[in-house]
Structures are given as structure tokens and as C-alpha cells.
Design a protein around this motif. Sequence first.
Motif, short mmCIF file in Angstrom:
data_model
loop_
_atom_site.label_atom_id
_atom_site.label_comp_id
_atom_site.label_asym_id
_atom_site.label_seq_id
_atom_site.Cartn_x
_atom_site.Cartn_y
_atom_site.Cartn_z
N ASP A 157 -2.70 13.20 -2.72
CA ASP A 157 -2.29 11.90 -3.25
C ASP A 157 -0.77 11.78 -3.31
OD1 ASP A 157 -4.97 11.27 -3.54
OD2 ASP A 157 -5.01 11.73 -5.70
N ILE A 158 -0.12 12.83 -3.74
CA ILE A 158 1.35 12.83 -3.83
C ILE A 158 1.96 12.72 -2.44
CG2 ILE A 158 3.35 14.24 -4.43
CD1 ILE A 158 1.63 15.35 -6.79
N LEU A 159 1.43 13.48 -1.50
CA LEU A 159 1.93 13.43 -0.13
C LEU A 159 1.76 12.04 0.47
CD1 LEU A 159 3.11 14.83 2.35
CD2 LEU A 159 0.79 15.55 2.95
N MET A 160 0.61 11.43 0.28
CA MET A 160 0.38 10.10 0.82
C MET A 160 1.32 9.09 0.18
SD MET A 160 -1.00 8.17 2.99
CE MET A 160 -2.31 9.16 3.69
N SER A 161 1.59 9.23 -1.10
CA SER A 161 2.52 8.34 -1.78
C SER A 161 3.91 8.44 -1.16
CB SER A 161 2.57 8.69 -3.27
OG SER A 161 3.57 7.93 -3.91
N HIS A 162 4.36 9.65 -0.89
CA HIS A 162 5.67 9.85 -0.27
C HIS A 162 5.68 9.33 1.17
CE1 HIS A 162 7.72 11.99 -3.46
NE2 HIS A 162 6.66 12.77 -3.62
N LEU A 163 4.60 9.52 1.89
CA LEU A 163 4.52 9.00 3.25
C LEU A 163 4.56 7.48 3.26
CD1 LEU A 163 1.85 11.33 4.90
CD2 LEU A 163 4.28 11.18 5.49
N MET A 164 3.87 6.84 2.32
CA MET A 164 3.88 5.38 2.23
C MET A 164 5.29 4.87 1.88
SD MET A 164 0.99 3.99 3.05
CE MET A 164 1.03 2.37 2.29
N ASP A 165 5.96 5.58 0.97
CA ASP A 165 7.34 5.20 0.62
C ASP A 165 8.25 5.30 1.83
OD1 ASP A 165 6.56 4.75 -1.99
OD2 ASP A 165 7.40 6.62 -2.77
N SER B 212 -1.96 3.00 5.11
CA SER B 212 -2.33 4.42 5.04
C SER B 212 -3.56 4.66 5.90
CB SER B 212 -2.59 4.84 3.59
OG SER B 212 -3.69 4.16 3.07
N ARG B 213 -3.58 5.77 6.54
CA ARG B 213 -4.70 6.22 7.35
C ARG B 213 -5.13 7.59 6.84
NH1 ARG B 213 -6.74 2.16 10.40
NH2 ARG B 213 -5.06 0.96 11.30
N GLY C 298 7.35 5.30 4.99
CA GLY C 298 6.93 4.29 5.95
C GLY C 298 7.48 2.92 5.60
N GLY C 299 7.52 2.60 4.31
CA GLY C 299 8.08 1.33 3.86
C GLY C 299 9.57 1.23 4.15
N GLU C 300 10.29 2.32 3.93
CA GLU C 300 11.72 2.33 4.23
C GLU C 300 11.97 2.16 5.73
OE1 GLU C 300 13.80 5.64 2.46
OE2 GLU C 300 12.74 5.36 0.56
N ILE C 301 11.18 2.85 6.53
CA ILE C 301 11.31 2.72 7.98
C ILE C 301 10.98 1.30 8.42
CG2 ILE C 301 10.27 3.45 10.18
CD1 ILE C 301 9.97 6.27 8.84
N ALA C 302 9.92 0.74 7.86
CA ALA C 302 9.52 -0.63 8.21
C ALA C 302 10.62 -1.62 7.86
CB ALA C 302 8.22 -0.99 7.48
N ASP C 303 11.23 -1.46 6.69
CA ASP C 303 12.32 -2.36 6.29
C ASP C 303 13.49 -2.28 7.26
OD1 ASP C 303 10.84 -3.16 4.09
OD2 ASP C 303 11.95 -1.91 2.66
N ALA C 304 13.86 -1.06 7.65
CA ALA C 304 14.98 -0.87 8.59
C ALA C 304 14.64 -1.47 9.95
CB ALA C 304 15.31 0.61 8.72
#
Length: 87
Positions: A23-31, A66-67, A33-39
Amino acid sequence: MAEATFEVEGLDELLAAVDEFDDILMSHLMDAGGEIADALERTAKQEAPVGVSGELQDSIRTEVESREAGVDVRLGSPQEYAPAQEF
């Protein structure tokens, strides 16, 4: 044939910690991913031709999902002519 019996202590706690790590890893991956998406979205909008209406620039969007095995980041526009602008 010889037999051995043993008891493992703390296995339930270990399995719970592994689940929590997922769960922690997925949370960090989503964060991330969000930063990359914004850029990506900022850059795509800066590089997109504006034209008279600015519809293409305004229509550029990102999506983060998330996948089971990670995170998908998508960038695109619903405008019909958007793919042609890439080439």
C-alpha cells in the motif's frame, strides 16, 4: 522417515507488514505518477500550437491510474486533429 514439527512466530505480523508495504509503495508510485503527469501536461500545453481558439491546448489532459503491477500515466487530447500535430 524422520519428521519434524516447528512453529513460526510472528508470521501473521510479517504478512501484515508486507501488505502494508504494498500500500505504501503504491501510494508513492501514484504520487510520482501524478508529478510526472503534471510535468508532461505543462510541457505539452506549452508546445501545442494555440491557433485562434486555443482548443487543442485547453483540451490536453493527463490521467494517472493504479494497476496491479504499477501505475499508468496517460497524456492526450480528445481533439480529432491532435494526433496530426505530433507529426
